[in-house]
Design an enzyme around this catalytic site. Structure first.
Site, PDB file in Angstrom:
ATOM      1  N   HIS A  71      -7.180  -5.340  10.494  1.00 25.28           N
ATOM      2  CA  HIS A  71      -8.070  -4.438   9.616  1.00 25.28           C
ATOM      3  C   HIS A  71      -9.161  -4.777   8.912  1.00 25.28           C
ATOM      4  O   HIS A  71      -9.620  -4.251   8.166  1.00 25.28           O
ATOM      5  CB  HIS A  71      -6.906  -3.664   8.797  1.00 25.28           C
ATOM      6  CG  HIS A  71      -5.564  -2.870   9.502  1.00 25.28           C
ATOM      7  ND1 HIS A  71      -4.519  -3.056   8.962  1.00 25.28           N
ATOM      8  CD2 HIS A  71      -5.700  -2.292  10.666  1.00 25.28           C
ATOM      9  CE1 HIS A  71      -3.669  -2.232   9.828  1.00 25.28           C
ATOM     10  NE2 HIS A  71      -4.700  -1.958  11.035  1.00 25.28           N
ATOM     11  N   CYS A 120     -32.577  -4.022   0.832  1.00 22.21           N
ATOM     12  CA  CYS A 120     -33.038  -2.688   1.180  1.00 22.21           C
ATOM     13  C   CYS A 120     -32.700  -1.621   0.312  1.00 22.21           C
ATOM     14  O   CYS A 120     -32.789  -0.384   0.320  1.00 22.21           O
ATOM     15  CB  CYS A 120     -32.887  -2.318   2.823  1.00 22.21           C
ATOM     16  SG  CYS A 120     -30.908  -2.325   2.952  1.00 22.21           S
ATOM     17  N   CYS A 155     -27.374  -3.183  -1.696  1.00 27.90           N
ATOM     18  CA  CYS A 155     -28.140  -4.628  -0.972  1.00 27.90           C
ATOM     19  C   CYS A 155     -29.459  -4.984  -1.572  1.00 27.90           C
ATOM     20  O   CYS A 155     -30.167  -4.255  -2.144  1.00 27.90           O
ATOM     21  CB  CYS A 155     -28.637  -3.899   0.548  1.00 27.90           C
ATOM     22  SG  CYS A 155     -29.318  -5.356   1.497  1.00 27.90           S
ATOM     23  N   PHE A 182       0.790  -1.287  -0.164  1.00 29.95           N
ATOM     24  CA  PHE A 182       0.070  -0.188   0.006  1.00 29.95           C
ATOM     25  C   PHE A 182       0.977   1.282   0.029  1.00 29.95           C
ATOM     26  O   PHE A 182       0.634   2.088  -0.712  1.00 29.95           O
ATOM     27  CB  PHE A 182      -0.830   0.124   1.298  1.00 29.95           C
ATOM     28  CG  PHE A 182      -1.863   1.161   1.320  1.00 29.95           C
ATOM     29  CD1 PHE A 182      -2.965   1.271   0.319  1.00 29.95           C
ATOM     30  CD2 PHE A 182      -1.875   1.983   2.158  1.00 29.95           C
ATOM     31  CE1 PHE A 182      -3.936   2.321   0.160  1.00 29.95           C
ATOM     32  CE2 PHE A 182      -2.784   3.069   2.189  1.00 29.95           C
ATOM     33  CZ  PHE A 182      -3.590   3.263   1.257  1.00 29.95           C
ATOM     34  N   CYS A 206     -29.331  -2.535   6.946  1.00 28.86           N
ATOM     35  CA  CYS A 206     -29.866  -3.619   7.297  1.00 28.86           C
ATOM     36  C   CYS A 206     -28.932  -4.860   7.777  1.00 28.86           C
ATOM     37  O   CYS A 206     -29.284  -5.858   8.449  1.00 28.86           O
ATOM     38  CB  CYS A 206     -30.900  -4.273   6.214  1.00 28.86           C
ATOM     39  SG  CYS A 206     -30.137  -4.999   5.118  1.00 28.86           S
ATOM     40  N   ILE A 212      -5.833  -7.076   4.333  1.00 34.17           N
ATOM     41  CA  ILE A 212      -7.217  -7.337   4.234  1.00 34.17           C
ATOM     42  C   ILE A 212      -7.436  -8.124   3.184  1.00 34.17           C
ATOM     43  O   ILE A 212      -8.861  -8.312   2.752  1.00 34.17           O
ATOM     44  CB  ILE A 212      -7.855  -5.887   4.242  1.00 34.17           C
ATOM     45  CG1 ILE A 212      -7.406  -5.169   2.848  1.00 34.17           C
ATOM     46  CG2 ILE A 212      -7.879  -5.035   5.334  1.00 34.17           C
ATOM     47  CD1 ILE A 212      -8.128  -4.039   2.459  1.00 34.17           C
ATOM     48  N   ASP A 213      -6.515  -8.880   2.583  1.00 35.22           N
ATOM     49  CA  ASP A 213      -6.811  -9.388   1.306  1.00 35.22           C
ATOM     50  C   ASP A 213      -7.164 -11.015   1.589  1.00 35.22           C
ATOM     51  O   ASP A 213      -7.594 -11.744   0.645  1.00 35.22           O
ATOM     52  CB  ASP A 213      -5.415  -9.725   0.495  1.00 35.22           C
ATOM     53  CG  ASP A 213      -4.180 -10.032   1.281  1.00 35.22           C
ATOM     54  OD1 ASP A 213      -4.324 -10.956   2.130  1.00 35.22           O
ATOM     55  OD2 ASP A 213      -3.145  -9.254   1.271  1.00 35.22           O
ATOM     56  N   SER A 221       6.465  -2.958   8.146  1.00 35.16           N
ATOM     57  CA  SER A 221       7.363  -1.960   8.539  1.00 35.16           C
ATOM     58  C   SER A 221       7.224  -1.668  10.068  1.00 35.16           C
ATOM     59  O   SER A 221       7.973  -0.841  10.475  1.00 35.16           O
ATOM     60  CB  SER A 221       7.001  -0.813   7.636  1.00 35.16           C
ATOM     61  OG  SER A 221       5.713  -0.008   7.870  1.00 35.16           O
ATOM     62  N   ASP A 256      14.337 -10.986   0.702  1.00 34.99           N
ATOM     63  CA  ASP A 256      12.858 -11.427   0.312  1.00 34.99           C
ATOM     64  C   ASP A 256      12.641 -12.753   1.115  1.00 34.99           C
ATOM     65  O   ASP A 256      13.326 -13.770   1.076  1.00 34.99           O
ATOM     66  CB  ASP A 256      13.016 -11.881  -1.198  1.00 34.99           C
ATOM     67  CG  ASP A 256      11.808 -12.559  -1.835  1.00 34.99           C
ATOM     68  OD1 ASP A 256      10.717 -11.736  -1.849  1.00 34.99           O
ATOM     69  OD2 ASP A 256      11.755 -13.566  -2.049  1.00 34.99           O
TER      70      ASP A 256
END
Length: 240
Positions: A123, A154, A151, A35, A134, A107-108, A193, A232
């Site tokens: 996260h 709704c 949704c 990111f 809803c 978050i993947d 990091s 790596d």
């Protein structure tokens, strides 16, 4: 580096309660851009003239729900990215009852995809979506397959179950992660990091024998580590 890899292998072989703490660097080998690093998603979005923090915030969700939905469909939803060797190695150690699990800033959801079941996603995750009105839930695959933006019950906005700027981390997840770190005999930090708070500060709760940090660049916690490798991580895992 060979000496350090041997040292790392010895630490892993002697450990029975390993906890992993992972950041964006772990997913780079799966084709997901870091990111904030140069050339990462942060820079890519910035080139379009937008603030990534704003586009990933509760303010943007409230100001422009349609724009927010369009943004995450364009930038965040990934269907072709698969776990790499590091994700698979972490999952295997859990299956072998050598690991307490993994804490991740990512978050993947690639740790879960690799087979890890003890995952604390600090996260949130892109594998879950919900309606802001809803609270009906959806899977990522369903959202992508149906190009879903509202949704079905709704017609309100659906959003990914991730922590946006302006929101606080889930306290239950934080507590579970701290406990996992405290119980570990070895804490292995991979691809983080260790500057994003409060998540990075969690490692200060480690009371075990070996703190290992494997990251491309130096971190603020390197002096406290028993082993640091600026290499790596896929190469390191292949070697051991």
């Amino acid at each position: 580096m060979n000496r350090k890899i041997e040292q790392f292998k010895d630490i892993i072989d002697a450990s029975n309660k390993i906890t992993f703490f992972t950041g964006a660097g772990v997913s780079v080998a799966s084709g997901i851009p870091d990111f904030r690093s140069m050339g990462g998603l942060f820079d890519e979005i910035s080139k379009d003239g937008y603030s990534p923090e704003y586009l990933l915030s509760t303010d943007y969700l409230q100001d422009d729900p349609e724009g927010f939905v369009e943004f995450y469909h364009k930038r965040l939803l990934i269907a072709d990215k698969k776990p790499n060797l590091v994700h698979e190695w972490i999952a295997q150690l859990e299956k072998d009852h050598r690991s307490l699990g993994v804490i991740t800033q990512n978050i993947d959801a690639l740790h879960s995809d690799a087979g890890s079941s003890k995952v604390d996603e600090l996260h949130g995750t892109l594998n879950r979506f919900y309606c802001i009105e809803c609270h009906k839930t959806y899977t990522k695959n369903y959202v992508m397959d149906h190009h879903l933006r509202q949704c079905e019950d709704c017609s309100n906005t659906i959003r990914p179950d991730i922590v946006l700027y302006g929101e606080v981390l889930n306290q239950s997840t934080i507590s579970h992660a701290i406990q996992k770190i405290k119980e570990a005999d070895t804490l292995v930090v991979l691809g983080s990091s260790l500057v994003v708070q409060p998540a990075a500060g969690l490692i200060s709760n480690f009371e075990g024998q070996n703190l290992v940090i494997i990251n491309r660049d130096p971190t603020p916690y390197d002096r406290e580590a028993d082993l640091v490798m600026n290499d790596d991580m896929v190469t390191v895992v292949k070697e051991i």
